[in-house]
Design a protein around this motif. Structure first.
Motif, PDB file in Angstrom:
ATOM      1  N   SER A  24      -4.393   1.681   4.351  1.00 38.91           N
ATOM      2  CA  SER A  24      -4.794   0.743   5.410  1.00 38.91           C
ATOM      3  C   SER A  24      -4.689  -0.697   4.928  1.00 38.91           C
ATOM      4  N   LEU A  25      -4.465  -1.575   5.875  1.00 39.61           N
ATOM      5  CA  LEU A  25      -4.518  -3.013   5.639  1.00 39.61           C
ATOM      6  C   LEU A  25      -5.094  -3.662   6.888  1.00 39.61           C
ATOM      7  N   ARG A  26      -5.697  -4.833   6.703  1.00 43.51           N
ATOM      8  CA  ARG A  26      -6.160  -5.606   7.844  1.00 43.51           C
ATOM      9  C   ARG A  26      -5.562  -6.998   7.773  1.00 43.51           C
ATOM     10  N   VAL A  59       4.054  -6.995   4.769  1.00 41.41           N
ATOM     11  CA  VAL A  59       3.421  -5.688   4.600  1.00 41.41           C
ATOM     12  C   VAL A  59       4.465  -4.726   4.056  1.00 41.41           C
ATOM     13  N   VAL A  72       0.843  -1.191   0.000  1.00 41.05           N
ATOM     14  CA  VAL A  72       0.000   0.000   0.000  1.00 41.05           C
ATOM     15  C   VAL A  72       0.876   1.237   0.000  1.00 41.05           C
TER      16      VAL A  72
END
Length: 129
Positions: free
Chosen positions: A17-19, A125, A12
């Motif tokens: 945002s990431l989950r 990530v 990203v």
């Protein structure tokens, strides 16, 4: 045997945002403490957040406080790490960990890698500027 399966990593841009998800067995989910750690290339593994699904406070490292949030889904035996306002320095391999009694967290409210017996395979990530 404790199994932890992470998912949700990706790439990203900064500010995004990431989950992340960590799925496990019902027994582990309901009786063990669970945590998220991360490790960037050339750096030591550091604790990010920790939680006991049976109740109590959630631990967050100062570097992520106010940006990352742990949540749980009891029906899916899954712990989530919602990561908002991501920064390039958040780039790392993220690991889910579990332990029945992580000494550092229980006694001193700290996250130390050595206190956690069970680990997932990790999810990457990457945050670009």
């Amino acid at each position: 045997q404790v199994q932890l399966v992470e998912s949700g990593g990706g790439s990203v841009q900064a500010g995004g945002s990431l989950r992340l998800s960590c799925a496990t067995s019902k027994y582990t989910y309901s009786t063990y403490y669970m945590a998220w750690f991360r490790q960037a290339p050339g750096k030591e593994r550091e604790g990010v957040a920790a939680h006991y699904t049976g109740g109590g406070s959630t631990y967050y490292a100062d570097s992520v406080k106010g940006r990352f949030t742990i949540s749980q889904d009891n029906a899916k035996n899954t712990l989530y790490l919602q990561m908002d306002r991501l920064k390039p320095e958040d780039t790392a391999m993220y690991y889910c960990a579990a332990d029945p009694q992580p000494r550092g967290l229980v006694l001193f409210w700290t996250l130390q890698e050595a206190d956690w017996a069970y680990w997932g395979q990790g999810t990457q990530v990457t945050v670009s500027s």
